[in-house]
Design a protein around this motif. Structure first.
Motif, PDB file in Angstrom:
ATOM      1  N   PRO A 163      61.381  48.429 -17.706  1.00  0.00           N
ATOM      2  CA  PRO A 163      62.198  47.282 -17.252  1.00  0.00           C
ATOM      3  C   PRO A 163      62.019  46.926 -15.783  1.00  0.00           C
ATOM      4  CG  PRO A 163      63.493  48.761 -18.629  1.00  0.00           C
ATOM      5  CD  PRO A 163      62.191  49.457 -18.368  1.00  0.00           C
ATOM      6  N   ASN A 164      61.598  47.875 -14.945  1.00  0.00           N
ATOM      7  CA  ASN A 164      61.482  47.572 -13.520  1.00  0.00           C
ATOM      8  C   ASN A 164      60.228  46.769 -13.187  1.00  0.00           C
ATOM      9  OD1 ASN A 164      59.941  49.960 -14.173  1.00  0.00           O
ATOM     10  ND2 ASN A 164      59.601  50.219 -11.993  1.00  0.00           N
ATOM     11  N   ALA A 166      59.058  43.768 -13.900  1.00  0.00           N
ATOM     12  CA  ALA A 166      59.199  42.373 -14.332  1.00  0.00           C
ATOM     13  C   ALA A 166      58.023  41.526 -13.872  1.00  0.00           C
ATOM     14  CB  ALA A 166      60.508  41.797 -13.783  1.00  0.00           C
ATOM     15  N   ASP A 167      57.369  41.925 -12.780  1.00  0.00           N
ATOM     16  CA  ASP A 167      56.250  41.131 -12.273  1.00  0.00           C
ATOM     17  C   ASP A 167      55.044  41.151 -13.206  1.00  0.00           C
ATOM     18  OD1 ASP A 167      56.211  43.954 -11.372  1.00  0.00           O
ATOM     19  OD2 ASP A 167      54.246  43.410 -10.571  1.00  0.00           O
ATOM     20  N   PHE A 169      55.132  40.629 -16.419  1.00  0.00           N
ATOM     21  CA  PHE A 169      55.307  39.756 -17.578  1.00  0.00           C
ATOM     22  C   PHE A 169      54.510  38.469 -17.414  1.00  0.00           C
ATOM     23  CE2 PHE A 169      58.984  42.456 -18.450  1.00  0.00           C
ATOM     24  CZ  PHE A 169      58.830  42.637 -19.820  1.00  0.00           C
ATOM     25  N   PRO A 339      69.090  37.457 -12.031  1.00  0.00           N
ATOM     26  CA  PRO A 339      69.160  38.299 -13.241  1.00  0.00           C
ATOM     27  C   PRO A 339      70.586  38.514 -13.731  1.00  0.00           C
ATOM     28  CG  PRO A 339      67.571  39.203 -11.696  1.00  0.00           C
ATOM     29  CD  PRO A 339      68.253  38.067 -10.987  1.00  0.00           C
ATOM     30  N   HIS A 357      64.115  37.145 -21.575  1.00  0.00           N
ATOM     31  CA  HIS A 357      63.585  38.486 -21.341  1.00  0.00           C
ATOM     32  C   HIS A 357      63.084  38.618 -19.910  1.00  0.00           C
ATOM     33  CE1 HIS A 357      62.220  42.289 -23.034  1.00  0.00           C
ATOM     34  NE2 HIS A 357      61.099  42.155 -22.361  1.00  0.00           N
ATOM     35  N   ARG A 358      62.446  37.582 -19.393  1.00  0.00           N
ATOM     36  CA  ARG A 358      61.910  37.627 -18.040  1.00  0.00           C
ATOM     37  C   ARG A 358      62.999  37.453 -16.986  1.00  0.00           C
ATOM     38  NH1 ARG A 358      57.985  36.411 -21.437  1.00  0.00           N
ATOM     39  NH2 ARG A 358      55.791  36.784 -20.870  1.00  0.00           N
ATOM     40  N   GLU A 360      66.129  38.111 -17.163  1.00  0.00           N
ATOM     41  CA  GLU A 360      67.010  39.271 -17.104  1.00  0.00           C
ATOM     42  C   GLU A 360      66.456  40.353 -16.191  1.00  0.00           C
ATOM     43  OE1 GLU A 360      69.314  39.289 -21.423  1.00  0.00           O
ATOM     44  OE2 GLU A 360      67.568  40.565 -21.124  1.00  0.00           O
ATOM     45  N   ARG A 361      65.145  40.449 -16.108  1.00  0.00           N
ATOM     46  CA  ARG A 361      64.510  41.494 -15.306  1.00  0.00           C
ATOM     47  C   ARG A 361      64.136  41.025 -13.904  1.00  0.00           C
ATOM     48  NH1 ARG A 361      64.489  42.182 -20.314  1.00  0.00           N
ATOM     49  NH2 ARG A 361      64.237  44.220 -21.327  1.00  0.00           N
ATOM     50  N   VAL A 363      62.506  37.220 -11.881  1.00  0.00           N
ATOM     51  CA  VAL A 363      61.311  36.386 -11.735  1.00  0.00           C
ATOM     52  C   VAL A 363      61.169  36.016 -10.262  1.00  0.00           C
ATOM     53  CG1 VAL A 363      60.213  34.212 -12.382  1.00  0.00           C
ATOM     54  CG2 VAL A 363      61.518  35.506 -14.083  1.00  0.00           C
TER      55      VAL A 363
END
Length: 789
Positions: A163-164, A166-167, A169, A339, A357-358, A360-361, A363
């Motif tokens: 989860p950490n 996010a970059d 994705f 987020p 999904h993105r 939440e983590r 962007v």
């Protein structure tokens, strides 16, 4: 995150083979969960068009097709695919081509010559679809090798991201890590701003504060919405697990997968303006793109058009303003949402979207303008149109600002246990997109906005370790002396408690700390319950206030599976609400049902009773030399005649007994269940041992039998006798209980032994008789006891 290998290699040039690339990704923490090779052996497969189809004279399900294969000329192919038809462009495996385990040869099928094979996606190993021929674009160049046309060979790679990260994705985010690990560089993004061709704009208003601090939009007019999605774009989407829909939808998906920035395209003619972002109103409804009607509350963010909700911010667009084949003018939108404003909102509506999904983590807040410019160029180059000026609304005070982080050279070497050269540290950090300044102590590093996971010095050390390579860090044993700590004499150990219960035939259970609110209601233990804001499920919505409900539920599941004798215990925390953080209490609990002893020939079968469980609890108390007392219990879940509150030093520390029959019925238990639960700290407390000299004078024993009312407890009589006997009493033992002939109904006979001893002299008869007389008088006066004659 699923993506195309060729797509990644477009952003980062590397000589690593496919297997080396997959190994590198896994080694740097981007675990490759699955890799599917596509089009690895398509030599001899070309693009062809069916010109004519006639029915096979000897087979109803076969057709004789005249196929134009470009430079290879016209070929006759016998085909049984249901979608074979004149004008269809499909892959053709020519003679000599290996398709799977089959080598294509010139053959006669039911008497008709066939000079090749028209193929499905499954036969070529490109997809699981075997329902018909793989349909290619009508303008595909005939005779072109299929591999060249589709950009093959390739591989679809799926990463299992933590989860950490996010970059990662987005393909470009992954490219930075690959570049750092392979010593290459990330190619520049072709996102040069496109000049405006007209002045058309939609004003933007932000009313959600820190939840939505940036919103970028652009009007593009004169778009040809019916244009086909370019083959290269459609194939990259497919290999990323996304089904192409229409060009205007596909291009926003493409930019999201490439950059990691979710986008949305609105039909501009269905908007009035201004466009805004605000919190939803309680009860406000919105029809989403999937056709669902969502009922919202103030926790949701919505995109508005003249204050009318037209999209669920960060999650999904609305049905009323979606693009279609009739769309000619569009409004592109890319925004940054915090987020905290998106987390859990999709789940409340039973949704899961790529955008949610993105967001939440996290962007990158700098991406919206880049994404709009990139999407604009893709749209104009493929579907035409005239772009207007980019409109950006921003609340800079709410945008996350990366802060410089000091990285000490000595700290890096100490944590890793090895020296990494200064040049290598700078190379790794620069390759990852971090700004690095060297100083006397080490480096001053500023992470890019996309790296939400880098905030402290240890995060930087982790980045260096994973890119430098964990296998490059030597394995060394820790040095230095180990400080030994003696166990406390004032507490019995938790380990001893576990071992004691295991020795008494119990098995340890570990239950969730979350329980069903309905279960606590059945036990009437809802007071102080802490409800979870975002539970894993409705059945795990409340923090447990006691261990017994979960433990009894585990017993019930075992009983339902034909287990007749069950012994379970658990040591864990319970939770109670308070003004600040919930109060956590360590507790120990056990439950049992069935026979008192396991089936055997040496002892007759006997059902478990209260005293069996009390013996187990007393054995636990003996670990800390605790003297427990038992008082009548009034808990609603307890059997009124077979349960007790457990006291220590006058303080209630728990409960023991049988569950109330009504509760057993509500829990669907057809066996009698006994259990206990106590505060572990109170049970473990142990008086500090003190050494005393043994008296050299003999002890004296006197046995007394009293007739007392049935309702008088032994605990009460023992306390009275101890107080009356004074300091010379060394021990008091109950060795007989009798009720029956010779004892009046409603009474019982209790026989006790007084062990008397003095440390300074031998007790004489007069001393002993005086103590006995005091005890008898106290029991007669306090409890109405009479010496049994």
């Amino acid at each position: 995150m699923k993506f195309s290998e060729n797509w990644l290699r477009q952003h980062v040039k590397t000589d690593a083979t496919r297997d080396e690339l997959a190994a590198t990704l896994t080694a740097i923490g981007l675990e490759v969960e699955e890799m599917t090779v596509l089009g690895d052996a398509l030599d001899g497969v070309v693009v062809a068009r069916i010109i004519e189809c006639t029915k096979h004279p000897e087979a109803d399900k076969l057709q004789v097709c005249q196929v134009d294969a470009g430079a290879l000329g016209m070929l006759q192919i016998v085909c049984g695919a249901p979608n074979a038809r004149p004008g269809l462009v499909a892959p053709l495996a020519t003679i000599g081509t290996q398709v799977g385990t089959l080598t294509i040869k010139a053959a006669k099928l039911r008497g008709v010559e066939s000079n090749g094979m028209l193929c499905s996606a499954k036969e070529l190993g490109l997809d699981a679809d075997a329902s018909g021929l793989l349909e290619l674009a009508a303008d595909a160049p005939l005779g072109t090798p299929l591999a060249d046309y589709l950009g093959l060979p390739d591989a679809s790679i799926e990463l299992k991201l933590t989860p950490n990260r996010a970059d990662c994705f987005g393909v470009r985010g992954i490219a930075f890590d690959v570049a750092a690990a392979t010593g290459s560089t990330v190619e520049p993004l072709d996102a040069v701003p496109m000049p405006a061709s007209h002045d058309g704009v939609l004003p933007v208003e932000l009313h959600a504060g820190a939840d939505a601090p940036r919103f970028v939009g652009r009007v593009i007019t004169g778009v040809e919405a019916t244009v086909a999605t370019p083959v290269w774009m459609a194939e990259r989407l497919r290999r990323s697990g996304v089904r192409p829909i229409s060009f205007l939808v596909d291009v926003t998906q493409y930019v999201m997968l490439e950059l990691g920035q979710p986008m949305h395209a609105y039909d501009h003619d269905l908007l009035k303006g201004p466009i805004g972002v605000r919190n939803a109103r309680a009860g406000e409804t919105l029809t989403l793109l999937n056709g669902d009607d969502a009922t919202l509350d103030a926790q949701f963010l919505v995109i508005t058009d003249a204050d009318r909700a037209v999209g669920l911010a960060g999650i999904m667009g609305g049905e009323d303003t979606k693009v279609s084949n009739a769309t000619r003018n569009i409004f592109l939108e890319a925004a940054h949402f915090a987020p905290a404003a998106i987390i859990g909102r999709s789940r409340k509506l039973g949704l899961h979207t790529d955008a949610g999904h993105r967001f939440e983590r996290g962007v990158d807040p700098e991406l919206p303008r880049i994404a709009v410019e990139h999407a604009t160029r893709l749209i104009v180059d493929t579907a035409g149109g005239a772009p207007g000026p980019v409109i950006e609304a921003v609340l800079p005070e709410f945008l996350p600002q990366p802060q410089p982080i000091p990285l000490r050279r000595e700290r890096l070497a100490r944590v890793l246990g090895t020296q990494v050269t200064q040049a290598e540290v700078s190379r790794i950090l620069n390759a990852l997109g971090l700004a690095v300044e060297a100083n006397a102590e080490g480096w001053r590093v500023t992470p890019p906005a996309r790296r939400f996971d880098i905030a402290i010095e240890e995060d930087l050390i982790e980045e260096i370790a994973r890119i430098h390579g964990y296998d490059a860090i030597p394995t060394t044993l820790p040095g230095g002396a180990t400080r030994l700590v003696s166990p406390s004499e004032t507490r019995s150990s938790e380990h001893d408690a576990r071992r004691q219960l295991v020795a008494r035939d119990y098995l340890e259970a570990i239950n969730y700390a979350f329980v069903d609110a309905d279960l606590l209601a059945k036990w009437q233990l809802t007071d102080g319950g802490v409800a979870l804001a975002n539970p894993l499920s409705a059945e795990l919505g409340v923090m447990r206030t006691r261990l017994l409900p979960g433990l009894v539920a585990a017993l019930g599941r075992n009983a339902a599976r034909q287990q007749s004798r069950i012994r379970l215990f658990e040591i864990g925390k319970t939770f109670a609400a308070s003004n600040d953080a919930p109060i956590e209490t360590r507790r120990i609990a056990a439950v049992a049902c069935g026979d008192a002893a396991a089936e055997q020939w040496g002892e007759a079968a006997r059902k478990l009773d209260f005293h069996d469980l009390k013996g187990d609890l007393d054995s636990l108390a003996a670990l800390s030399n605790a003297t427990l007392e038992y008082r009548v219990s009034t808990h609603p879940f307890a059997h009124p005649g077979r349960s007790a509150d457990v006291m220590r030093d006058g303080v209630c520390i728990g409960w023991i007994g049988q569950l109330h029959p009504r509760l057993q019925q509500a829990l669907d238990l057809d066996v009698d269940v006994y259990g206990f639960e106590l505060e572990l700290d109170a049970l473990q407390a142990r008086p500090l041992p003190r050494a005393n000299a043994l008296s050299k004078y003999p002890s004296v024993r006197r046995d007394l039998a009293f007739v007392v009312a049935e309702w008088v407890s032994w605990d009460a009589m023992r306390a009275t006798a101890k107080q009356a006997a004074g300091e010379v009493l060394r021990d008091l033992r109950l060795f007989d209980r009798y009720a029956g002939k010779g004892v009046e109904n409603g009474f019982k006979s209790l026989a006790m032994a007084l062990i008397l001893q003095d440390e300074s002299r031998t007790l004489i008869d007069r001393d002993v008789e005086a103590v006995v007389a005091d005890v008898v008088a106290a029991l007669e006066g306090t409890h109405g006891a009479a010496i049994r004659r």
